[in-house]
Design a protein around this motif. Structure first.
Motif, PDB file in Angstrom:
ATOM      1  N   GLN A  58      43.182  32.467  30.771  1.00  0.00           N
ATOM      2  CA  GLN A  58      43.497  31.043  30.698  1.00  0.00           C
ATOM      3  C   GLN A  58      43.882  30.491  32.065  1.00  0.00           C
ATOM      4  O   GLN A  58      43.555  29.347  32.396  1.00  0.00           O
ATOM      5  N   ARG A  59      44.574  31.309  32.859  1.00  0.00           N
ATOM      6  CA  ARG A  59      45.007  30.861  34.188  1.00  0.00           C
ATOM      7  C   ARG A  59      43.944  31.120  35.263  1.00  0.00           C
ATOM      8  O   ARG A  59      44.181  30.883  36.441  1.00  0.00           O
TER       9      ARG A  59
ATOM     10  N   SER B  90      47.418  40.778  25.436  1.00  0.00           N
ATOM     11  CA  SER B  90      47.967  39.419  25.463  1.00  0.00           C
ATOM     12  C   SER B  90      48.114  38.925  26.905  1.00  0.00           C
ATOM     13  O   SER B  90      47.855  37.749  27.201  1.00  0.00           O
ATOM     14  N   THR B  91      48.510  39.819  27.806  1.00  0.00           N
ATOM     15  CA  THR B  91      48.620  39.429  29.217  1.00  0.00           C
ATOM     16  C   THR B  91      47.247  39.111  29.794  1.00  0.00           C
ATOM     17  O   THR B  91      47.093  38.158  30.574  1.00  0.00           O
TER      18      THR B  91
ATOM     19  N   GLU C 257      46.290  35.684  28.781  1.00  0.00           N
ATOM     20  CA  GLU C 257      46.964  34.687  29.625  1.00  0.00           C
ATOM     21  C   GLU C 257      46.290  34.591  30.988  1.00  0.00           C
ATOM     22  O   GLU C 257      46.130  33.494  31.544  1.00  0.00           O
ATOM     23  N   ARG C 258      45.882  35.737  31.532  1.00  0.00           N
ATOM     24  CA  ARG C 258      45.199  35.726  32.834  1.00  0.00           C
ATOM     25  C   ARG C 258      43.893  34.924  32.735  1.00  0.00           C
ATOM     26  O   ARG C 258      43.550  34.174  33.648  1.00  0.00           O
TER      27      ARG C 258
END
Length: 587
Positions: A246-247, A239-240, A243-244
């Motif tokens: 996406q960023r 999940s992290t 997120e990475r």
């Protein structure tokens, strides 16, 4: 620095000394030597200005905290203690109570770079937080690995020399004298190992988010192998990682360092379980591990080393992962279905056939003469070549690949192709390579290296050219001209270029693109075998061959003309590949 070094040397040579023995008249203006046991310290105006301190006096721990937060280039940890934690951690999480009053959070750091000359100067969470904010830090086990490496060399050198002493070939006094004489060379070997290991992190970091999926796959493999606990090592979960992505954030240097270490552990284990360390050619890798005087005088004893297999497996593991990154060998094994040892064999053949060591040494020689970004691009060009060549040997070299036979078969022809590449290329490719070589020279890259780098995108094809020359009995120069002329005539170059750019960040798209590229290379090689048998100049030979299959050639030409209208997508590449296959088969 010269004055400071001389004074430090004087203190070092005293029987006993402390910082109180330093000659303070030698300090720069405003310099201070302070004692942590003092109740209060009054900084000089220069120190207050440097560290941004407003108070006239402050306790020692606050002065240290000011140093940790100062706006400087490099913060170097040289002593015991954990001085930085993440903003999400408590002092209790750190478990270093003696330094609680000194410790700062990662966002408070004002330095650009951190060097960890001591263990656990920061928590791993702090390193990651600092790295995500743009700070540059490895890990303590990377920055400190020189000590371990030095100990490894010392032990393995003494194993050889003790055997030589026991055999009466060397006295104990001669052994001790030789150890002293080899100090500088051992230091150079250790520094080179550590330079390359840190360089591997930098090259991986330079590829950014393009490798996030590869890193995720490697983590999953290491978890399934029972080697890695992501939570324990502070590596991001799925999940992290999402997120990475996406960023647009990749793994930090500290996270890459952990992956690099575990990748080495995994690959080393796979190689030791194979027969690769028994490959005769790899004895040279074993010998290169030792200083030159030992190579010259005690080679037989080196070859009998009791840890011979372990040393060979270790040097091969380091050669691959330090040069091409932690995911390379595992990714190729997964994509091709090969064993890790098969990939290692193919990589070694590719490295030696294309003389990559000399290229890498020339790139490294440009340190501080070029920007790091420029060098990284040059490294990535070399990695692209080594990957394509490794894939080729995996596909066509047989398993297990005979590394020595492979090098003997291909080395000389590839030397010829590389030396004459610009003369073998078709006009458009030739012009593109010349433009790239000129740009590199304008960036102060030496002429010979610029020429080699500019042609690297074409060099993987040298394997097909060499094999076709061997099978047909046609000189390699003519085969090369036919091969590259066909590449331009039937759009191979444009199609492969499009496939590379369609790969994207998805591992499935990358695998599809790689498969398409390999198929295109195979078709181009097959067409070359058919055309080289036709007499006359290259253009005439291609024309004569085309006239024997007019319908198929026209169909392909029409398709390629349709493709000129805009960018290519995967479906268009699939159709083009099918038509090229039909052309090869004479349909």
């Amino acid at each position: 620095p010269a004055v400071s070094y001389a004074e430090r040397r004087r203190l070092f040579e005293l029987p006993r000394s402390s910082w109180r023995d330093y000659d303070e008249t030698l300090l720069s203006k405003g310099g201070m030597i302070c004692d942590r046991s003092d109740k209060s310290i009054t900084p000089t105006p220069e120190v207050r200005a440097l560290l941004g301190i407003g108070e006239e006096a402050l306790p020692p721990h606050e002065l240290i905290r000011a140093i940790l937060r100062s706006k400087i280039d490099l913060l170097w940890f040289g002593g015991i203690g954990t001085y930085v934690k993440s903003s999400q951690e408590t002092h209790a999480d750190v478990d270093d109570y003696s330094n609680d009053e000194l410790r700062v959070d990662a966002p408070e750091l004002g330095c650009k770079v951190i060097g960890e000359g001591a263990n656990l100067g920061m928590t791993q969470s702090a390193r990651i937080e600092y790295g995500l904010a743009g700070g540059r830090v490895n890990t303590d086990f990377i920055d400190n690995s020189g000590g371990v490496d030095c100990s490894d060399h010392e032990v393995n050198i003494k194993i050889v020399l003790d055997e030589v002493v026991a055999a009466g070939e060397l006295t104990r006094e001669e052994r001790d004298r030789l150890l002293g004489e080899m100090t500088d060379e051992v230091s150079a070997l250790v520094l080179l190992d550590n330079y390359q290991q840190s360089q591997s992190i930098s090259i991986t970091e330079a590829q950014g988010t393009a490798l996030v999926d590869e890193h995720a796959r490697l983590m999953r493999l290491l978890e399934h192998a029972g080697l890695l606990d992501r939570r324990l090592e502070g590596l991001p979960d799925e999940s992290t990682l999402a997120e990475r992505r996406q960023r647009k954030q990749a793994l930090t240097r500290s996270e890459i360092a952990v992956l690099l270490a575990y990748s080495k552990i995994y690959v080393l284990g796979e190689l030791l379980d194979s027969n690769l360390p028994d490959e005769p050619l790899l004895v040279e890798d074993l010998v290169r591990y030792f200083p030159e005087p030992m190579q010259r005088r005690f080679r037989p004893a080196i070859e009998r080393h009791r840890l011979r297999r372990e040393l060979i497996a270790t040097t091969v593991t380091n050669s691959i992962i330090n040069r091409v990154g932690p995911t390379f060998i595992v990714r190729l094994a997964q994509e091709t279905g090969a064993q890790v040892s098969d990939v290692a064999r193919a990589y070694t053949a590719a490295r030696d056939v294309f003389a990559m060591r000399s290229v890498w040494e020339e790139i490294e020689a440009l340190d501080n003469a070029l920007s790091a970004d420029q060098q990284s691009k040059m490294w990535l060009d070399s990695i692209h070549l080594i990957e394509r060549a490794t894939r080729w040997f995996l596909r066509y070299g047989g398993r297990p690949l005979d590394i020595s036979a492979c090098i003997e078969e291909f080395e000389m022809d590839i030397v010829v192709v590389a030396a004459q590449l610009i003369d073998l290329l078709a006009p458009r490719a030739k012009a593109r390579i010349r433009r790239r070589s000129r740009r590199l020279r304008e960036q102060n890259v030496p002429h010979e290296l610029a020429t080699r780098l500019a042609g690297m995108e074409k060099l993987p094809s040298a394997c097909d050219v060499a094999r076709c020359a061997r099978d047909s009995g046609v000189p390699v120069e003519r085969v090369g001209k036919v091969y590259f002329a066909l590449g331009e005539r039937f759009g191979f170059d444009r199609l492969r270029h499009a496939a590379r750019h369609l790969a994207g960040d998805s591992p499935f798209k990358q695998a599809a693109a790689n498969a398409n590229i390999e198929d295109l290379l195979s078709h181009q090689a097959s067409l070359t075998r058919q055309v080289v048998s036709h007499p006359g100049r290259v253009k005439a030979a291609i024309t004569a061959w085309s006239e024997e299959r007019v319908s198929a050639v026209r169909r392909l030409d029409s398709l390629l003309e349709d493709f000129e209208a805009g960018p290519l997508d995967l479906s268009m590449l699939t159709i083009a590949e099918r038509e090229l296959r039909r052309l090869v088969e004479g349909a």
